[in-house]
Design an enzyme around this catalytic site. Sequence first.
Site, PDB file in Angstrom:
ATOM      1  N   ASN A 293       0.842  -1.197   0.000  1.00  0.00           N
ATOM      2  CA  ASN A 293       0.000   0.000   0.000  1.00  0.00           C
ATOM      3  C   ASN A 293       0.874   1.242   0.000  1.00  0.00           C
ATOM      4  OD1 ASN A 293      -1.629   2.270   1.076  1.00  0.00           O
ATOM      5  ND2 ASN A 293      -3.204   0.727   1.353  1.00  0.00           N
ATOM      6  N   TRP A 296       2.708   1.491  -3.385  1.00  0.00           N
ATOM      7  CA  TRP A 296       1.754   1.816  -4.444  1.00  0.00           C
ATOM      8  C   TRP A 296       1.717   3.334  -4.703  1.00  0.00           C
ATOM      9  CZ3 TRP A 296      -1.888   0.772  -8.105  1.00  0.00           C
ATOM     10  CH2 TRP A 296      -2.897   1.702  -8.295  1.00  0.00           C
ATOM     11  N   HIS A 297       1.816   4.118  -3.634  1.00  0.00           N
ATOM     12  CA  HIS A 297       1.663   5.559  -3.769  1.00  0.00           C
ATOM     13  C   HIS A 297       2.904   6.247  -4.312  1.00  0.00           C
ATOM     14  CE1 HIS A 297      -1.662   4.611  -0.949  1.00  0.00           C
ATOM     15  NE2 HIS A 297      -2.267   5.561  -1.618  1.00  0.00           N
ATOM     16  N   GLY A 298       4.042   5.585  -4.315  1.00  0.00           N
ATOM     17  CA  GLY A 298       5.225   6.202  -4.882  1.00  0.00           C
ATOM     18  C   GLY A 298       6.510   5.593  -4.366  1.00  0.00           C
TER      19      GLY A 298
END
Length: 368
Positions: A293, A296-298
């Site tokens: 998670n 996933w965002h960067g």
Amino acid sequence: ILLLYLFGATVIMYAAGLWIDHIGQEFKEKKNGLARSEVKQLKKKFTGKKRAVLCGSLVLLVGVLFIVKYYNFFAENLSAVFRLLTLPICLKSIRFLQPIGISFYTLQAVSYVVDIYEGKNRAERQFGKVALYMAFFPQIMEGPISRFDQTADQLWKGTAISSENLTMGAQRVLWGLFKKIVIADRLDRAVGVAFLNYQSYDGAILALAAVAYTVQLYNEFSGCMDIVIGVAEMFGVVLPENFRQPFLSKNVSEFWRRWHITLGAWLKDYIFYPVSLTGWVPAAALFPVWLLNGLWHGQHWNYIFFGMYYFVLIMAGILCEPLIAVFYEKCGRLVKSKGYAVFQIVRTSVLVVIGEMIFRANGAKAAI
């Protein structure tokens, strides 16, 4: 060139789906007339074939995503580790073209192949239907992450345009534009200054900036989702909702069932459950979920820190369940009161604001 990534992912998932489906049908044909012990051996053999195709397709799909999005991050950090160990190894950075929406359509492709492997869906024979599912233009950049059985038939059917769809869809788009442009974009300037020069401000200003960023992020992301879902509605397509009043949540687990719903559901179905089935206790199976998670965002450490923050909170909640149960039993009237419900919502909102501060900070050190 960027479209080649999308086309390649579509070809891989389409071919893998057909191949897995063919192996399954071949097994059904060959098992007729065999004894139970022979069927068991045959099933083991064909399951191995299906698993090989599944693993090969996932390596290709996820491998491309990893290389173009995360290679430089890991190369940089591994090189730093090698320098600390005085090893003469330096991994060079490589500049890749970042394909638009690759994170979203890769997860859709993975869900398609895995669902066929598990027998939830049959492989689609028409390549155009698979390609349309992958490339539906409103959702390719921001999501939501839909499943094949949720949207593919709607897209392929081509519902006629109606005044109701146009009206309701336009209203949703305008509401999304208001949240994005009027609220989120206005807050972005002040938030950016505070987070960039955080050492120049006291705690009260930084706390206010963290709250403002949480409001900004919600309005930006949910506003984009309103635009995406509204545009799809104009075409008569119902996309899955991605937000459901997250700030009314009473704990962080509930918050993540209401915030970025499709990502949470994907991680639960395709990471948490498979890891749990390998023998890991459910609590330990949460670790890869929250690690991914964050990633996933960067490709920055504060995103990983963000994921680990929620992992620790949810793990603490699981470990404290016996104590919580005793508290609920002894304070039944209190926990059923409206005041306690408000306390839970405020407490959860504070924890979320801290999480978003970590998410927005310029690095893990700044977050701390």
